[in-house]
Design an enzyme around this catalytic site. Structure first.
Site, short mmCIF file in Angstrom:
data_model
loop_
_atom_site.label_atom_id
_atom_site.label_comp_id
_atom_site.label_asym_id
_atom_site.label_seq_id
_atom_site.Cartn_x
_atom_site.Cartn_y
_atom_site.Cartn_z
N GLY A 18 0.78 -1.22 0.00
CA GLY A 18 0.00 0.00 0.00
C GLY A 18 0.81 1.28 0.00
O GLY A 18 0.27 2.35 -0.16
N GLY A 19 2.14 1.18 0.19
CA GLY A 19 2.96 2.38 0.18
C GLY A 19 3.38 2.74 -1.23
O GLY A 19 2.98 2.12 -2.21
N PHE A 20 4.19 3.78 -1.35
CA PHE A 20 4.68 4.18 -2.66
C PHE A 20 6.16 4.49 -2.57
O PHE A 20 6.67 4.89 -1.52
CB PHE A 20 3.93 5.41 -3.18
CG PHE A 20 2.53 5.11 -3.60
CD1 PHE A 20 1.50 5.09 -2.66
CD2 PHE A 20 2.23 4.85 -4.91
CE1 PHE A 20 0.20 4.82 -3.04
CE2 PHE A 20 0.93 4.59 -5.30
CZ PHE A 20 -0.08 4.56 -4.36
N GLY A 21 6.84 4.29 -3.68
CA GLY A 21 8.26 4.64 -3.75
C GLY A 21 8.50 5.46 -5.00
O GLY A 21 7.81 5.31 -6.00
N THR A 22 9.45 6.34 -4.95
CA THR A 22 9.82 7.15 -6.10
C THR A 22 11.32 7.03 -6.29
O THR A 22 12.08 7.06 -5.32
CB THR A 22 9.45 8.63 -5.87
OG1 THR A 22 8.08 8.70 -5.47
CG2 THR A 22 9.63 9.43 -7.15
N VAL A 23 11.74 6.87 -7.55
CA VAL A 23 13.16 6.67 -7.85
C VAL A 23 13.76 7.94 -8.44
O VAL A 23 13.18 8.55 -9.34
CB VAL A 23 13.36 5.49 -8.81
CG1 VAL A 23 14.85 5.27 -9.07
CG2 VAL A 23 12.74 4.22 -8.25
N LYS B 276 16.04 5.42 -4.14
CA LYS B 276 14.65 5.02 -4.03
C LYS B 276 14.11 5.56 -2.71
O LYS B 276 14.58 5.19 -1.64
CB LYS B 276 14.54 3.49 -4.07
CG LYS B 276 13.12 2.96 -4.04
CD LYS B 276 13.15 1.44 -4.16
CE LYS B 276 11.77 0.84 -4.14
NZ LYS B 276 11.81 -0.64 -4.21
N ASP C 65 8.46 -11.70 -5.28
CA ASP C 65 7.78 -10.60 -5.98
C ASP C 65 8.44 -10.32 -7.32
O ASP C 65 8.59 -9.18 -7.73
CB ASP C 65 7.77 -9.34 -5.11
CG ASP C 65 6.75 -8.31 -5.60
OD1 ASP C 65 5.80 -8.71 -6.30
OD2 ASP C 65 6.91 -7.12 -5.30
#
Length: 336
Positions: free
Chosen positions: A70-75, A90, A180
């Site tokens: 449910g979280g988000f990551g940005t690179v 990240k 995953d």
């Protein structure tokens, strides 16, 4: 890390105070696990954001991507202090205990890896309610991006399959399961590198198999959907779906994740949409990877011995193909 599995709590229909006591006990136990895990991920440091690279000084190289749970990551891309080499950063939310567990887990597994087909971990920093994970920068993109923009031939697919399976074999030899593997978690560079990324759901299987679902629906194997105790063969199935995605240009049953999981759960393994396009060796290779019975599914080591992989193209050929794909992707993102 094998110690960091949690038994789901089934809360009884009793007074709210009893329920809250049960939850508090679980949270306290989870805190203990996180403390140990944080100590093992020894490269993680508390830092002062003012003394390090600020967000406005780094260049975003990827869109905001959903992270399991449910979280988000940005690179982002930047240069490490005092170095000319580019690195990828990240940024992930690091507030809830679930986020912390997954983030620390990813750092721990990546830190323990040293293989050309697994992305290299450099260091990590906790900044306010985020964790910044520094990794090697790969000029290119994901297998998912590539599958949408190019028609791959068998030699190219064989090359990518071989490199992916080398990484999977390495992970399995360490007694782990990635859990995953999907097209968005396979990076490919214009230099011909193929690397596994995102170890947030990885699991050490030395203490035995597990029986719960995790990962991404389209790439999830039947034993996981049916909650059958499973081991690292889940990664073989997921890798096979990635290769089928390259063959068809899209993931099987793309229109509905529920349909995809249902069909796989009842034993209906996906097949190429255009079977006449592919050789018998190619189709048999995919069929073996997508063996519904996980006990009969071949290991990465055995798959690497298959004749199909002997048809792989040269590294210089894959470099030309990937350079063209990701160059066109960059132009498209810029609206050119």
């Amino acid at each position: 890390v094998s110690d960091f599995s949690f038994t789901p709590i089934v809360l009884p229909l009793v007074s709210s105070s009893v329920v809250q006591d049960t939850v508090n006990k679980f949270v306290d136990e989870m805190d203990d696990h996180l403390i140990v895990l944080k100590e093992e991920a020894s490269e993680i440091k508390e830092v002062d954001i003012a003394k390090n690279t600020r967000k406005e000084e780094i260049v975003q190289i990827g869109s905001t991507i959903p992270k399991a749970g449910g979280g988000f990551g940005t690179v982002y891309m930047t240069k490490a202090s005092g170095q000319k080499q580019l690195v990828a950063i990240k940024l992930m939310p690091h507030k809830s205990r679930k986020e912390q567990k997954m983030n620390f887990s990813e750092c721990f597994y990546l830190k323990e890896c040293n293989h050309p087909n697994v992305v290299s971990f450099k260091e990590a920093h906790i900044v306010a309610n985020e964790i910044w994970v520094l990794m090697e920068f790969l000029e290119g993109g994901t297998l998912q991006e590539a599958s949408k923009t190019s028609n791959f031939g068998e030699p190219t697919i064989a090359y990518i399959a071989r490199e992916m399976l080398k990484g999977v074999k390495y992970v399995h030899e360490k007694g782990w399961a990635h859990r995953d593997i999907k097209s968005a978690n396979v990076m490919m560079s214009v230099k011909g590198d193929v690397k596994l990324i995102d170890f947030g759901l990885a699991r050490d299987l030395k203490d035995g198999q597990v029986a719960h679902m995790c990962g991404s629906p389209f790439w999830m194997p039947p034993e996981m959907i049916k909650r059958i105790p499973h081991g690292n063969s889940v990664d073989i199935w997921s890798s096979g779906i990635c290769l089928l995605e390259l063959m068809d240009g899209e993931v099987p049953n793309k229109s509905s994740s529920i349909k995809a999981m249902f069909l796989v759960g009842v034993g209906d393994a996906p097949v190429p949409k255009r079977p006449d396009k592919w050789s018998f060796k190619c189709k048999k290779f995919i069929e073996d990877m997508l063996e519904v019975n996980h006990l009969k599914r071949p290991s990465a080591e055995n798959l690497l011995k298959k004749d199909f992989l002997n048809s792989a193209c040269d590294r210089k050929d894959i470099c030309k193909i990937l350079l063209s794909i990701f160059y066109q992707n960059t132009l498209s993102k810029e609206g050119l």
